[in-house]
Design a protein around this motif. Sequence first.
Motif, PDB file in Angstrom:
ATOM      1  N   PHE A  13       0.832  -1.210   0.000  1.00 44.80           N
ATOM      2  CA  PHE A  13       0.000   0.000   0.000  1.00 44.80           C
ATOM      3  C   PHE A  13       0.867   1.260   0.000  1.00 44.80           C
ATOM      4  O   PHE A  13       0.541   2.253  -0.664  1.00 44.80           O
ATOM      5  CB  PHE A  13      -0.923   0.001   1.214  1.00 44.80           C
ATOM      6  N   LEU A  14       1.979   1.225   0.752  1.00 44.01           N
ATOM      7  CA  LEU A  14       2.883   2.368   0.741  1.00 44.01           C
ATOM      8  C   LEU A  14       3.479   2.567  -0.653  1.00 44.01           C
ATOM      9  O   LEU A  14       3.600   3.701  -1.142  1.00 44.01           O
ATOM     10  CB  LEU A  14       4.004   2.159   1.769  1.00 44.01           C
ATOM     11  N   GLY A  15       3.844   1.467  -1.321  1.00 41.89           N
ATOM     12  CA  GLY A  15       4.376   1.563  -2.675  1.00 41.89           C
ATOM     13  C   GLY A  15       3.350   2.098  -3.655  1.00 41.89           C
ATOM     14  O   GLY A  15       3.680   2.893  -4.548  1.00 41.89           O
ATOM     15  N   VAL A  16       2.087   1.670  -3.512  1.00 37.12           N
ATOM     16  CA  VAL A  16       1.015   2.165  -4.384  1.00 37.12           C
ATOM     17  C   VAL A  16       0.873   3.677  -4.239  1.00 37.12           C
ATOM     18  O   VAL A  16       0.792   4.425  -5.230  1.00 37.12           O
ATOM     19  CB  VAL A  16      -0.308   1.452  -4.066  1.00 37.12           C
ATOM     20  N   ALA A  17       0.837   4.152  -2.983  1.00 31.86           N
ATOM     21  CA  ALA A  17       0.695   5.595  -2.752  1.00 31.86           C
ATOM     22  C   ALA A  17       1.883   6.366  -3.318  1.00 31.86           C
ATOM     23  O   ALA A  17       1.715   7.439  -3.918  1.00 31.86           O
ATOM     24  CB  ALA A  17       0.553   5.866  -1.249  1.00 31.86           C
ATOM     25  N   THR A  18       3.093   5.809  -3.149  1.00 34.49           N
ATOM     26  CA  THR A  18       4.290   6.505  -3.633  1.00 34.49           C
ATOM     27  C   THR A  18       4.305   6.583  -5.151  1.00 34.49           C
ATOM     28  O   THR A  18       4.539   7.652  -5.732  1.00 34.49           O
ATOM     29  CB  THR A  18       5.545   5.787  -3.132  1.00 34.49           C
ATOM     30  N   VAL A  19       4.058   5.455  -5.810  1.00 33.50           N
ATOM     31  CA  VAL A  19       4.061   5.450  -7.278  1.00 33.50           C
ATOM     32  C   VAL A  19       2.971   6.370  -7.826  1.00 33.50           C
ATOM     33  O   VAL A  19       3.203   7.156  -8.761  1.00 33.50           O
ATOM     34  CB  VAL A  19       3.877   4.013  -7.812  1.00 33.50           C
ATOM     35  N   ALA A  20       1.771   6.301  -7.243  1.00 37.88           N
ATOM     36  CA  ALA A  20       0.665   7.133  -7.724  1.00 37.88           C
ATOM     37  C   ALA A  20       0.983   8.611  -7.552  1.00 37.88           C
ATOM     38  O   ALA A  20       0.748   9.421  -8.462  1.00 37.88           O
ATOM     39  CB  ALA A  20      -0.622   6.778  -6.986  1.00 37.88           C
ATOM     40  N   MET A  21       1.552   8.994  -6.392  1.00 31.50           N
ATOM     41  CA  MET A  21       1.839  10.403  -6.142  1.00 31.50           C
ATOM     42  C   MET A  21       2.928  10.920  -7.078  1.00 31.50           C
ATOM     43  O   MET A  21       2.765  11.947  -7.748  1.00 31.50           O
ATOM     44  CB  MET A  21       2.271  10.610  -4.696  1.00 31.50           C
ATOM     45  N   VAL A  22       4.069  10.214  -7.131  1.00 33.37           N
ATOM     46  CA  VAL A  22       5.191  10.702  -7.928  1.00 33.37           C
ATOM     47  C   VAL A  22       4.838  10.698  -9.415  1.00 33.37           C
ATOM     48  O   VAL A  22       5.107  11.674 -10.136  1.00 33.37           O
ATOM     49  CB  VAL A  22       6.441   9.844  -7.665  1.00 33.37           C
ATOM     50  N   ALA A  23       4.206   9.626  -9.894  1.00 36.47           N
ATOM     51  CA  ALA A  23       3.838   9.568 -11.313  1.00 36.47           C
ATOM     52  C   ALA A  23       2.837  10.650 -11.667  1.00 36.47           C
ATOM     53  O   ALA A  23       2.916  11.265 -12.739  1.00 36.47           O
ATOM     54  CB  ALA A  23       3.282   8.185 -11.655  1.00 36.47           C
ATOM     55  N   SER A  24       1.870  10.913 -10.791  1.00 42.76           N
ATOM     56  CA  SER A  24       0.845  11.925 -11.067  1.00 42.76           C
ATOM     57  C   SER A  24       1.442  13.321 -11.106  1.00 42.76           C
ATOM     58  O   SER A  24       1.198  14.094 -12.044  1.00 42.76           O
ATOM     59  CB  SER A  24      -0.259  11.855 -10.009  1.00 42.76           C
ATOM     60  N   VAL A  25       2.232  13.663 -10.077  1.00 45.08           N
ATOM     61  CA  VAL A  25       2.809  15.005 -10.026  1.00 45.08           C
ATOM     62  C   VAL A  25       3.754  15.228 -11.200  1.00 45.08           C
ATOM     63  O   VAL A  25       3.709  16.277 -11.859  1.00 45.08           O
ATOM     64  CB  VAL A  25       3.542  15.212  -8.679  1.00 45.08           C
ATOM     65  N   GLU A  26       4.607  14.244 -11.481  1.00 45.05           N
ATOM     66  CA  GLU A  26       5.548  14.390 -12.601  1.00 45.05           C
ATOM     67  C   GLU A  26       4.800  14.545 -13.920  1.00 45.05           C
ATOM     68  O   GLU A  26       5.154  15.383 -14.760  1.00 45.05           O
ATOM     69  CB  GLU A  26       6.481  13.186 -12.654  1.00 45.05           C
ATOM     70  N   SER A  27       3.731  13.769 -14.117  1.00 42.39           N
ATOM     71  CA  SER A  27       2.971  13.837 -15.373  1.00 42.39           C
ATOM     72  C   SER A  27       2.268  15.174 -15.534  1.00 42.39           C
ATOM     73  O   SER A  27       2.294  15.783 -16.614  1.00 42.39           O
ATOM     74  CB  SER A  27       1.940  12.702 -15.426  1.00 42.39           C
ATOM     75  N   LEU A  28       1.632  15.662 -14.470  1.00 43.85           N
ATOM     76  CA  LEU A  28       0.877  16.909 -14.574  1.00 43.85           C
ATOM     77  C   LEU A  28       1.798  18.104 -14.744  1.00 43.85           C
ATOM     78  O   LEU A  28       1.507  19.018 -15.534  1.00 43.85           O
ATOM     79  CB  LEU A  28      -0.009  17.077 -13.337  1.00 43.85           C
ATOM     80  N   LEU A  29       2.921  18.126 -14.012  1.00 41.31           N
ATOM     81  CA  LEU A  29       3.864  19.223 -14.184  1.00 41.31           C
ATOM     82  C   LEU A  29       4.465  19.212 -15.591  1.00 41.31           C
ATOM     83  O   LEU A  29       4.658  20.272 -16.205  1.00 41.31           O
ATOM     84  CB  LEU A  29       4.971  19.129 -13.136  1.00 41.31           C
ATOM     85  N   ALA A  30       4.761  18.021 -16.105  1.00 44.60           N
ATOM     86  CA  ALA A  30       5.302  17.938 -17.470  1.00 44.60           C
ATOM     87  C   ALA A  30       4.272  18.396 -18.496  1.00 44.60           C
ATOM     88  O   ALA A  30       4.606  19.083 -19.469  1.00 44.60           O
ATOM     89  CB  ALA A  30       5.741  16.496 -17.764  1.00 44.60           C
ATOM     90  N   ALA A  31       2.998  18.036 -18.293  1.00 48.62           N
ATOM     91  CA  ALA A  31       1.951  18.453 -19.228  1.00 48.62           C
ATOM     92  C   ALA A  31       1.801  19.966 -19.250  1.00 48.62           C
ATOM     93  O   ALA A  31       1.630  20.574 -20.316  1.00 48.62           O
ATOM     94  CB  ALA A  31       0.625  17.785 -18.850  1.00 48.62           C
ATOM     95  N   ILE A  32       1.859  20.580 -18.068  1.00 43.39           N
ATOM     96  CA  ILE A  32       1.742  22.041 -18.005  1.00 43.39           C
ATOM     97  C   ILE A  32       2.959  22.700 -18.651  1.00 43.39           C
ATOM     98  O   ILE A  32       2.840  23.701 -19.370  1.00 43.39           O
ATOM     99  CB  ILE A  32       1.582  22.492 -16.547  1.00 43.39           C
ATOM    100  N   ALA A  33       4.147  22.135 -18.422  1.00 45.96           N
ATOM    101  CA  ALA A  33       5.361  22.707 -19.010  1.00 45.96           C
ATOM    102  C   ALA A  33       5.338  22.623 -20.531  1.00 45.96           C
ATOM    103  O   ALA A  33       5.686  23.583 -21.227  1.00 45.96           O
ATOM    104  CB  ALA A  33       6.593  21.998 -18.448  1.00 45.96           C
ATOM    105  N   VAL A  34       4.913  21.489 -21.063  1.00 47.73           N
ATOM    106  CA  VAL A  34       4.929  21.317 -22.519  1.00 47.73           C
ATOM    107  C   VAL A  34       3.832  22.145 -23.181  1.00 47.73           C
ATOM    108  O   VAL A  34       3.926  22.464 -24.372  1.00 47.73           O
ATOM    109  CB  VAL A  34       4.795  19.825 -22.881  1.00 47.73           C
ATOM    110  N   ASP A  35       2.801  22.528 -22.429  1.00 46.90           N
ATOM    111  CA  ASP A  35       1.756  23.401 -22.975  1.00 46.90           C
ATOM    112  C   ASP A  35       2.314  24.743 -23.421  1.00 46.90           C
ATOM    113  O   ASP A  35       1.747  25.405 -24.290  1.00 46.90           O
ATOM    114  CB  ASP A  35       0.659  23.628 -21.922  1.00 46.90           C
ATOM    115  N   ARG A  36       3.418  25.176 -22.802  1.00 46.53           N
ATOM    116  CA  ARG A  36       4.011  26.464 -23.167  1.00 46.53           C
ATOM    117  C   ARG A  36       4.705  26.415 -24.523  1.00 46.53           C
ATOM    118  O   ARG A  36       5.085  27.452 -25.060  1.00 46.53           O
ATOM    119  CB  ARG A  36       5.038  26.878 -22.101  1.00 46.53           C
TER     120      ARG A  36
END
Length: 782
Positions: free
Chosen positions: A259-282
């Motif tokens: 469960f700790l691994g699930v939370a870690t993977v979900a958090m890091v993958a989500s934040v990295e993906s959303l920040l990258a999407a916003i950056a590439v929008d520019r």
Amino acid sequence: MRNDARGILPPEPPEPPPQEAPQSRRMTVSADVGASLVVFLVAVPLSLGIAVASGAPLVAGIVAAVVGGIVAGLVGGSMVQVSGPAAGLTIIVADLIATHGWRVTCLITLLAGIVQLSLGAFRIARAALAVSPAVVHGMLAGVGVTIALAQLHIVLGGSPQSSAVANIADLPAQIAHNHTPAVAVGVVTIAIMFCWGRLPALGAFRPAVVPAALVAVGTATAVATLGRWQLETVSLPSSLADAWNGPALPEAGQWHGVFLGVATVAMVASVESLLAAIAVDRMHSGRRVMLDRELCGQGAANVVSGALGGLPVAGVIVRSTTNVRSGGRTPLSTVLHGVWILLFISLFAHVVELIPMAALAGLLVFIGVQMVSVAHLRDLRRHHEAGVYLVSLSGVVFLGLLEGIFLGFALAVVVSLRRLTRVTVTTEESGGRVHVTVHGSLTFLGVPRLAHVLRTVPAGARVDLDLHVDFMDHAAFEAIHAWRVDHERTGGSVDIDEVHEQWYERSTRSSAPATKTAPRGLARWWAPWEMRPGASAEVDPVGLLAAGAREYHASTAGRMRSLMSRLSHGQSPTALFITCADSRVVPNLITASGPGDLFTVRNVGNLVPPPDSRDDDSVGAAVEYAVAVLGVPSIVVCGHSHCGAMKALLEKAHLEPGEADTSHMRRWLAHAAPSLARAGEEVSSALPSPEALRRLSQANVVQQIAHLARHPVVRERLESGQLELTGMYYDLATAQVHLLDSGTGEFTPVRGVGDTAPVPRQAPAGDQLVEESSGASSRPSS
């Protein structure tokens, strides 16, 4: 009149979107296919390398790349983001594999995808952006350092140790004793990765067009193969069906770690993906990313990848940037790149198996070093968050991923709390009065500093106390009130002026508000109406104007009365300021000027028709009045980014017959035709991309200055040294002002007070600023 793509006219109710022309659709598809091939060539070696760094089966990286491209591309909400195995997740995956085994790690990936799907379905994707970017970038930099240290041992012919500290300690021995062919392969890979993008163009061939990763790995493989070097190479299963090694349930005592691994993977993958999407929008002008849908796309990709035995999937900035720069416009390029990977591995697996593992290690060393972004550190330093970045980086390297994230997040919270409670107190003595100004949130933490400053006020002095505070607790009120009573008892006077909520006044009567208040009056004068406290979308424009006038009379008119009374007898402006009519450009805001400073002329495209033009005399009249009558010592021409007039110029609107309701605009834009020529053929033949618009907008400023210099009254003052011409460019996206250097023809960002970081240089907007008729030069103001 309709609100067309030129973005000049006021909006009306939206019309149905026009159907895309068949030719335009064909161009889009062609661009997406070309971009997908380039991204495919980048993705194959990267995916294999990330699998190596994670300690996962090599085919798991390929599965994640295929699923990330096809599933995330079809379901996600970004037009151009490319998803696949991410370097930022390698430490997490390596630790999960070491603790739980590969098949349980696949289950964790699948469950993390379900968590991401749930977050996207409940529309809380933006909550992931609450994580400080300083923590995220510091974490990624720490991961990059850890990857580089581990893979450097493989490049040197050895084996990585269990921790970054051990890798550092063992590095001297590896350098001294291992000199195998693997070292040569790794060094060749790193050298090509470093040098490829810096090579000059050879005729029509530009090296940067070919992905550096492909060239580096391909060259290293060719050298090793032709030299018949005995090296460990990539080993793939005979078929993808044989490679399936899907998820499995953990043992009874492992569920807590799962469960700790699930939370870690979900958090890091989500934040990295959303920040990258916003950056590439520019980087593109298409539809902006839909964050909740993008998070659902990432979740769906992780569910499928975990089920098929692949690595966790996230949006990756390197492949996304490559996609945009290669011409990708729609998710079709993302999907196709996944299809190409699948076909290539299915048909040419024997080619991939020639790649030396040392080449992939060298590729990972370079990628790891690149993840330590000096540009991010420079930006964070300007915002005083470099400490958070460095603590996160150090924590990840020396303690571990979760520990580094926790330390960085804790420090970010401490920094934020300090800013929320920070108070600034300044004093100034003028005309027999002491002016004390307090800015910030006035809590008990700021009372010692406030009391110290107030004690320095001479007894019996007349004091103006300005409270620019958004919160005042009881301790602060008591300190101010007690000092005021004592000061007035000794013969002094205190005049308290509150810009925000009347904290002090209300406390003397009953009780102050319980929570922090939004600024009112002068504190929010720069914000649009819709952002003001109590603004309503249902208010009609006349109502908004009336409300704004009432706010002006309530908070500003009284302060300005003395100044305006003096200015009513005449004006002596410092500059004639010629700028665009665009509502987003506010001259007095971006120049911090006030009434009487600027004699302003605004029109569509900040154009100055040549003096021999007879189509419009309004600009010429303003120039003559400002120079000959008012005697301004400076004329400024200010262009801006995302200019609708310049976009219309690129679209050749000034050459089209036009409709009856745009005939005036078409004739007016004809005055800007020389700007298009000055910008060069590369811009004039390009689509209205952000870069083409920037270059044209800046070239237009240079051209209008040249037109100004041809006016007789301006030329006379220039030759006598009584007048100077200045070019200015305002970047809407960054709120950054740039000034034109007449010697180089480049626009240089203006530094803020106390900003010592080097400013980025931009490509020249056109030819250097040269007076076209008389030889008179124009000088930029400092």
